[in-house]
Design a protein around this motif. Sequence first.
Motif, PDB file in Angstrom:
ATOM      1  N   GLY A 450       5.388  13.733   2.274  1.00  0.00           N
ATOM      2  CA  GLY A 450       6.071  13.397   3.507  1.00  0.00           C
ATOM      3  C   GLY A 450       6.977  12.200   3.291  1.00  0.00           C
ATOM      4  N   GLU A 451       7.651  11.793   4.366  1.00  0.00           N
ATOM      5  CA  GLU A 451       8.557  10.643   4.281  1.00  0.00           C
ATOM      6  C   GLU A 451       7.759   9.365   4.039  1.00  0.00           C
ATOM      7  N   PRO A 452       8.135   8.541   3.032  1.00  0.00           N
ATOM      8  CA  PRO A 452       7.412   7.281   2.793  1.00  0.00           C
ATOM      9  C   PRO A 452       7.446   6.395   4.032  1.00  0.00           C
ATOM     10  N   GLY A 453       6.392   5.631   4.245  1.00  0.00           N
ATOM     11  CA  GLY A 453       6.353   4.726   5.383  1.00  0.00           C
ATOM     12  C   GLY A 453       7.427   3.657   5.299  1.00  0.00           C
ATOM     13  N   ASN A 454       7.924   3.242   6.447  1.00  0.00           N
ATOM     14  CA  ASN A 454       8.982   2.225   6.466  1.00  0.00           C
ATOM     15  C   ASN A 454       8.540   0.927   5.817  1.00  0.00           C
ATOM     16  N   TRP A 455       7.270   0.549   6.036  1.00  0.00           N
ATOM     17  CA  TRP A 455       6.809  -0.715   5.455  1.00  0.00           C
ATOM     18  C   TRP A 455       6.869  -0.663   3.931  1.00  0.00           C
TER      19      TRP A 455
END
Length: 518
Positions: A450-455
């Motif tokens: 999935g999309e990597p977390g923003n942090w």
Amino acid sequence: MEIPTTPSIAANRPAPEHRKGGIDWPIFWISGGFFLLFLIAALVNLGWLSSVVDTAFGWATRGFGLYWQVLMLATFAVSLGIAFSKLGRVKLGGIGQVPSNSTFNWVVIIMCALLAGGGAFWAAAEPLMHFVNPPPFYGVEGKTYAAGVAALSQSFLHWGFLAWAVLGSLLSIVLMHLHYDKGLPLAPRTLLYPLFGERALKGPIAAIADATSIIAVAAGTIGPIGFLGLQIAYVLHSVWNVPDTITTQALVILAVTAIFTAACIAGLEGLRFVCKIHVWLMLGLAAFLYLFGPTEFLTTVFFKAFATHIVDFAQTAMYRGDGKWLNSWTLFYWGWFIGYAPIMAIYVAKVSRGRTIREVVVLLSIAAPIITMLWFTLVGGTGIGIELKSPGAVIGHGTQPEALLLGVAQAMPLRNLISALFLFLSFFSVVTNGGSMAYTIAMAVTGDRGEPGNWLKIFWAVGMGLVGAVLITMGAGGVSALQSFIVITAVPVSIIILPSLWDAVRIARTMAAEQGVQ
């Protein structure tokens, strides 16, 4: 022997146990902790750290230099062999998969991410440095027409077919099959799966593969970030009398970090947006240089340099004569590009789903190198042409890399405007490279679940910017030490990418059979 993925992995293979939860924490702490330790060592004793890096650099080039030269040539040859056989028609990323990007956007986001790391900075610097001090292979006198041809030909070798081929052609074939078709993580460790099976996905093999690849690409990205601060501060002082201080350099780095962090958070759409700014700026400057620079010289010298490059291709690629020069130039570049290769291949795999093997290889191994050669001719060749006509007009500004691009800009009409545009180009080169690499490192740490977390994207983007900002407080020596470190990490990375020479062929044959390619 069959590739172990074919019989043993289902199409929707579940995430390995250590990746449930999204992040491979050991890899995160190893790679992040390395840069913390590097900074501490640099702050405590930069001289000692530089000495250690230089010693290890020399060991790496002596022990692995010849191997790297052969590896680069073999990767290029095998990629062309696959692409122009029937295997070139194999579609990557699944049967019936439609590309998510138009061809123009696809070319733009790959060209910008891969060329931006050094293309703007070195397009003027390397040809002009070779023009003044010609490569030993050619045996010509400096500052002559023959030196100009030799300088561009040598630059074509360093930034051309071999450099681009290793950055994703064979590696992307392996990764796209194992990730999209077989469900393995989109991470460097997956490149070793055909050789080691499940052992490659966890434990020491996985840790070494992922951590060294991430450290290498982060070091190679921080280098341009740091040098951007030095370059822009130098130009601002030389042209507009802005004080060339650490404060100015740090502000430049903080500004570029803020922009590529925002682009990274926005994901592929944000990266695509900054890539378009970068490519249109490049095209505008290229047209201006050709029309208002030494047009006739640029036209003739490109074809002469390209012909020289092709004729001497194998000999220059395998040149072993002057060891000191070889370490400073060719082997430094080969270590840099090899270190970048696994993470770059992940980026290529992410944006190339639905493309055929032939499309990927033709772009990476043929089209992109030729475009790069044209760019180096327009920027560096303009400087050489002006210098031949009016000695000192360009190199009179200085022979340091950051001064040579300024020398070219200042020798053109509308010199202050062109200098400003080249500053913006350098700025957005680092924006596209930094944002793309921070995004891709975040994907590698998560295995693209999935999309990597923003942090996580913010951690790598801001972290690389801050490391660059701290290192420039020590002068160019701190940044150079880190950038040289990528050549050391290229030692294990060059072993990680070796199996792709045969795995890519076997995987392409497997996919051809599955897709009914005749």
